[in-house]
Write a protein that holds these residues in place. Sequence first.
Motif, PDB file in Angstrom:
ATOM      1  N   TRP A  33      -8.662   3.648   6.294  1.00  0.00           N
ATOM      2  CA  TRP A  33      -8.215   4.264   5.049  1.00  0.00           C
ATOM      3  C   TRP A  33      -9.232   5.300   4.553  1.00  0.00           C
ATOM      4  O   TRP A  33      -8.862   6.364   4.054  1.00  0.00           O
ATOM      5  CB  TRP A  33      -7.952   3.213   3.973  1.00  0.00           C
ATOM      6  N   GLU A 100      -3.312  -0.036  -2.299  1.00  0.00           N
ATOM      7  CA  GLU A 100      -2.267  -0.270  -1.305  1.00  0.00           C
ATOM      8  C   GLU A 100      -2.499   0.547  -0.029  1.00  0.00           C
ATOM      9  O   GLU A 100      -1.725   0.447   0.914  1.00  0.00           O
ATOM     10  CB  GLU A 100      -0.895   0.048  -1.899  1.00  0.00           C
ATOM     11  N   THR A 102      -2.136   3.810   0.645  1.00  0.00           N
ATOM     12  CA  THR A 102      -0.980   4.638   0.953  1.00  0.00           C
ATOM     13  C   THR A 102      -1.106   5.986   0.266  1.00  0.00           C
ATOM     14  O   THR A 102      -1.684   6.081  -0.819  1.00  0.00           O
ATOM     15  CB  THR A 102       0.329   3.914   0.558  1.00  0.00           C
ATOM     16  N   THR A 104       1.224   9.863  -0.187  1.00  0.00           N
ATOM     17  CA  THR A 104       2.451  10.622   0.053  1.00  0.00           C
ATOM     18  C   THR A 104       2.160  12.087  -0.192  1.00  0.00           C
ATOM     19  O   THR A 104       1.515  12.438  -1.182  1.00  0.00           O
ATOM     20  CB  THR A 104       3.580  10.143  -0.889  1.00  0.00           C
ATOM     21  N   THR A 120       4.837   9.689   4.036  1.00  0.00           N
ATOM     22  CA  THR A 120       4.016   8.636   3.453  1.00  0.00           C
ATOM     23  C   THR A 120       3.242   7.971   4.576  1.00  0.00           C
ATOM     24  O   THR A 120       3.831   7.533   5.571  1.00  0.00           O
ATOM     25  CB  THR A 120       4.871   7.598   2.705  1.00  0.00           C
ATOM     26  N   THR A 122       0.554   4.906   5.463  1.00  0.00           N
ATOM     27  CA  THR A 122       0.089   3.626   4.964  1.00  0.00           C
ATOM     28  C   THR A 122      -0.814   2.985   6.007  1.00  0.00           C
ATOM     29  O   THR A 122      -0.505   3.025   7.196  1.00  0.00           O
ATOM     30  CB  THR A 122       1.284   2.679   4.681  1.00  0.00           C
ATOM     31  N   ALA A 124      -2.467  -0.738   6.868  1.00  0.00           N
ATOM     32  CA  ALA A 124      -2.323  -2.144   6.482  1.00  0.00           C
ATOM     33  C   ALA A 124      -3.091  -3.028   7.456  1.00  0.00           C
ATOM     34  O   ALA A 124      -3.131  -2.749   8.654  1.00  0.00           O
ATOM     35  CB  ALA A 124      -0.851  -2.544   6.452  1.00  0.00           C
ATOM     36  N   GLU A 133       0.978   3.470   9.512  1.00  0.00           N
ATOM     37  CA  GLU A 133       2.399   3.809   9.559  1.00  0.00           C
ATOM     38  C   GLU A 133       2.588   5.181   8.937  1.00  0.00           C
ATOM     39  O   GLU A 133       2.026   5.472   7.885  1.00  0.00           O
ATOM     40  CB  GLU A 133       3.215   2.775   8.794  1.00  0.00           C
TER      41      GLU A 133
END
Length: 181
Positions: A33, A100, A102, A104, A120, A122, A124, A133
């Motif tokens: 991330w 989260e 994420t 966009t 978007t 993401t 995880a 994703e």
Amino acid sequence: MADNDDHHGKQEQPKWQGRACEELTGVKAEQIWAFLEDFFGLDKWFPTLTTCIPIQGISGQPGCVRFCAGFKTPVDNKDDDHEQSVNWTKQKLLAINAEEMTLTYSIVDGNVGFYGYVSTLTVAPKENGCYIEWKYEVEPVKGWRLEDLDCFISSGLQVMARRMKEALQAYEVIMQYSSSS
């Protein structure tokens, strides 16, 4: 004119939608991330992207805009002897949620024919690693098939994931070396 025609006389087509997912083992979601939330740093990870520069706002804050150029697409004509223009887009960060993991963004301008494009991404956690994703939707792109776009996003994400994992492994080696000296 038929009822399903728009005011330009062409049939409206539903937006293309797609999803790519890449799993990474041995790395934490938070580590991956950290790379993705640097909105102006995409050129470090995405294949053939030579330029990613800020043109508005602060990286990681909604509303910021990046200029990306130099990437190759599945429909670029490799046999063309004429001077080929450089592919470019301007991309705007619409939303980001660090908790989260994420974000966009949309393409607001460019020369590759992406209209109404929204993605978007993401990150995880999963057992022994994480996954990235990448969901997207776009109006049908002239000269492309949906399979071309799926391939472009999927192969780009595979390279991004590999480069991110390699960067983390190199960092770990450096940290082990520096702590043993």
